[in-house]
Design a protein around this motif. Structure first.
Motif: not given
Length: 794
Positions: A445-453
């Motif tokens: 939740v503090h590294h959204p790029e790990a989900i969306f990118g």
């Protein structure tokens, strides 16, 4: 969101608020903003294609009556490949219409050839039942679709074998029922034109490896009857689907991955529950005020953040109160019950009776309960459902407006699959990931790029796992003697496995092949769940409440345990493992139960290692012995431990694959880790490493285990082990070994970036710890990982 009752209530009729407006209202209902990131996934127009020329007019008309005017481009492409005889996997997004891609060629063939048959495999009964509804609704003469699974009445089974031409089942029934009874199925198998494998990305790890060999056994029996069916696979978007599908089937597979379907926009929010004041007197995380029940994400901890279960329950109540049809995915069966119960109570407090429009859905329910819940959700009688991942797959839940995901489900593929349950009619949808107090969830939740990118993961399975291969070869030998040609079919390691079976006296070699020597069939558990399911029976009435898988029974059904079923609390009187039965009685105690276990580990062999000076990184086989030895009773209102009670349950032994690293005591001393702090440092690093491994492998932390020690007898050094929680390994430890630097770098960053001082569930505390998360040293865990990363090559 601290309020337990919805602020406003609508009657639940008509369209609810737009996703962005709904999210705005949800964010405004508590102190502070719990949303760390909002991702806008834009809407997309579809790209249609003409009906293939080979599709009969009767079939086109049937689809048109069901609202399908023309296929999308990827559907037509995959269908044509399959119709022309290519094995194909269509790997596109949720609600992209993958079912049409296999229904079109399969049904066209059934209409053209009145003798042809189709076998459809789904990982869940709910999905098979949903597909049966879809095929039956086409009303095609002569197809006679039917479900054949453990719920099928015996009186119907003979009719299905003789007359159904489109049989829907699951790998378990194929393994336990159809293949052992291949003589009775000979007519069906002889004419088998297509094998459809739906949601094939779920066949990973040990389960996937078993299913791979069940499919080889199916191909073997078909070949004996002169049939060579075309395999059509459907998958959520995944990394390298052609390779995974080829490993699953043992065949060359063509992938169709360009999604040409239209998609409504999705507002996707990452939601971190708020911190609670230290003196809040709160219960342990994810405990519940439902009598007798605490669905613990965490054991032995005072609450740091508001629990994800409570937060999800409030969000579910709020969305239902807004008239928004919502599905909440919860990771555990207990958790699904707790979320539904809390949401029901909140809604009834606001508007008496409104809670009746929320229910729980999970595995272990009886067939009649599952079908009624599915019907109620489809017809709008239910507005909210708290479900395990039993409803993640494929079931057509048209009209859902929002999805709540309580805790990261373990893979990005599952996350997008769950999020895609809403908005299936092309409308805008809201998806919310509610973070648990857990290292991985906090990191994401503090590294959204790990989900969306990031791309979705590849499906990991290992058909060469000898703990899978040997039992499957034994099953095949029961069905027909094994031949040298069969060993080629079953792939790497098959000859060695057969030799082991001969040496063990299970097979006898004769000039015509290898024969099974025993009367009874081998007992093989496809899902690696630790044995046959345990029936939960009410003592006073003899009524069957449901089932729990054998692997979980020691934790969930030990004597004295609290068991929850559709909001009713029971206490276990007796667990009879020999008879596969737990006797329970209705009771609503003011305490919850939490099982405690102990683990021992020994190294069997080393497959590979890296010598990095003071640090060693290893991959190899280990023996793990674990035993549930006691349970705690805790006050629900405060989390206070009432007592710890001993248990007398048998130990369980597991030979599996582990990755482990060692450090020299001197390197730790130079890094500033005092000898007395080494156990806590390693323990904290182990917990965080387990929590972050799902970033690298298709697993979640419940698939893996760990152990750390200041001096291990086999390594004679400070050591941290992380192992696969399945016999023979599931490929996760191998993945960890191959990505060790990136994995441990993410682990180190997750610990260092956490805002707590001494360690919390967001970084180094574990929900699974058998030692009560003691000892732990957060700062020293960072020092340990710094030493490893400084010496380990990239």
């Amino acid at each position: 969101m601290e309020s337990s009752s919805p602020a406003t209530v609508s009657a639940g009729h008509g369209p609810g608020p737009a996703p962005a407006d709904l999210l705005r209202r949800l964010r405004a209902r508590g102190a502070g903003d719990p949303v760390t990131h909002v991702e806008r996934v834009p809407a997309r127009a579809g790209v249609p294609a003409p009906w293939p020329s080979w599709a009969p007019a009767e079939l086109r008309a049937a689809f048109t009556r069901r609202g399908v005017v023309a296929p999308w481009q990827h559907q037509a492409q995959a269908a044509t490949l399959a119709y022309e005889g290519d094995h194909v996997v269509v790997a596109t997004g949720t609600a992209s219409g993958k079912s049409l891609a296999y229904q079109l060629p399969a049904l066209a063939t059934l209409l053209a050839d009145p003798r042809a048959t189709v076998l459809y495999l789904a990982p869940t009964k709910a999905l098979a039942a949903d597909q049966l509804r879809a095929v039956a609704a086409l009303e095609l003469e002569g197809v006679r679709p039917a479900c054949y699974d453990g719920d099928t009445p015996r009186a119907e089974r003979e009719w299905i074998r003789r007359h159904s031409r489109f049989v829907l089942t699951n790998p378990d029934m194929l393994h336990h029922g159809i293949l052992p009874g291949h003589a009775q199925w000979s007519g069906f198998l002889r004419r088998l034109a297509y094998v459809v494998i739906d949601e094939c990305h779920t066949y990973r790890g040990v389960f996937g490896s078993h299913v791979a060999h069940v499919l080889r056994r199916l191909r073997r029996q078909c070949a004996r009857f002169g049939a060579t069916p075309v395999f059509v696979l459907a998958s959520a978007t995944s990394g390298d689907p052609a390779t995974a599908a080829g490993r699953l089937t043992g065949l060359p597979v063509t992938a169709v991955t360009e999604d040409a379907s239209p998609r409504g926009g999705v507002t996707f929010a990452l939601w971190e529950p708020p911190l609670l004041p230290p003196d809040s007197g709160a219960a342990p995380p994810d405990s519940s005020s439902v009598p007798g029940q605490a669905a613990g994400d965490h054991d032995d901890l005072r609450q740091v953040r508001r629990s994800a279960l409570r937060e999800t329950a409030d969000l579910l109540a709020d969305t239902v109160a807004e008239g928004v049809r919502t599905l909440a995915f919860v990771r555990s069966r207990k958790g699904a019950e707790v979320v539904a119960a809390n949401a029901r109570r909140s809604l009834d407090d606001a508007v008496p009776g409104l809670g009746g429009r929320v229910a729980a859905y999970r595995g272990g329910y009886l067939r009649e309960e599952r079908r009624e819940l599915e019907r109620a959700l489809l017809h709008g009688d239910l507005l909210g459902l708290a479900s395990t991942n039993a409803l993640e797959l494929g079931v057509d839940l048209v009209g859902l407006d929002a999805v709540l995901i309580c805790g990261y489900p373990g893979t990005r593929a599952s996350l997008w699959q769950q999020a895609g349950r809403a908005g299936r009619s092309g409308q805008e949808a809201l998806a919310v990931l509610v973070a648990r107090d857990d290292p991985l969830d906090t990191y994401l939740v503090h590294h959204p790029e790990a989900i969306f990118g990031a791309p979705v993961e590849a499906t990991v399975l290992d058909p060469a796992n000898r703990y899978v291969l040997a039992p499957q070869l034994a099953c095949a030998a029961v069905e027909a003697p094994l031949t040298p040609a069969d060993l080629v079919l079953f792939g790497d390691g098959a000859k060695e496995a057969v030799d082991e079976l001969v040496a063990a006296g299970a097979l006898r070699q004769r000039p015509t092949g290898w024969y099974w020597r025993h009367r009874e069939r081998p007992e093989v558990d496809l899902r690696g769940e630790g044995g046959a399911p345990i029936a939960v029976v009410e003592s006073s009435t003899g009524r069957l409440l449901g089932t729990v898988d054998g692997g979980s029974s020691h934790f969930l059904l030990h004597p004295g345990a609290v068991y929850l079923h559709q909001g009713v609390s029971y206490v276990v009187d007796e667990l009879d493992l020999a008879d596969g039965c737990a006797l329970v009685h209705v009771e609503e105690p003011d305490w919850s139960t939490h099982a405690r276990d102990v683990t021992d580990l020994s190294v069997v062999s080393v497959r590979s290692y890296v010598d990095a000076g003071p640090v060693g990184m290893f991959l190899g086989e280990v023996d793990v012995t674990s035993q549930v030895v006691s349970y705690q009773r805790r006050r629900i209102a405060t989390g206070e431990v009432i007592d710890t009670r001993p248990l007398d349950l048998p130990a369980r032994e597991l030979r599996t694959v582990a990755v482990w690293f060692t450090l020299s005591p001197q390197s730790l001393a130079l890094a500033g880790v005092q000898s007395a702090d080494v156990p806590g440092a390693l323990h904290a690093a182990e917990h965080a490493a387990i929590g972050l491994l799902p970033l690298m492998a298709t697993c979640d932390r419940w698939d893996i285990g760990g152990l750390s020690t200041a001096v291990h007898a086999d390594t004679e050094a400070p050591t941290v082990f992380v192992y696969d929680g399945h016999p023979g390994g599931a490929g996760f430890a191998e993945r960890a070994y191959g990505t060790a630097s990136a994995w441990l770098r993410a682990t180190r960053d997750a610990i260092a970036e956490c805002g707590c001082e001494t360690g919390c569930p967001s970084c180094v505390q574990s929900p699974k710890c058998g030692n009560g998360n003691n000892p732990l040293s957060k700062p020293d865990a960072i020092r340990v990982l710094d030493v490893v990363l400084a010496n380990l090559p990239e």
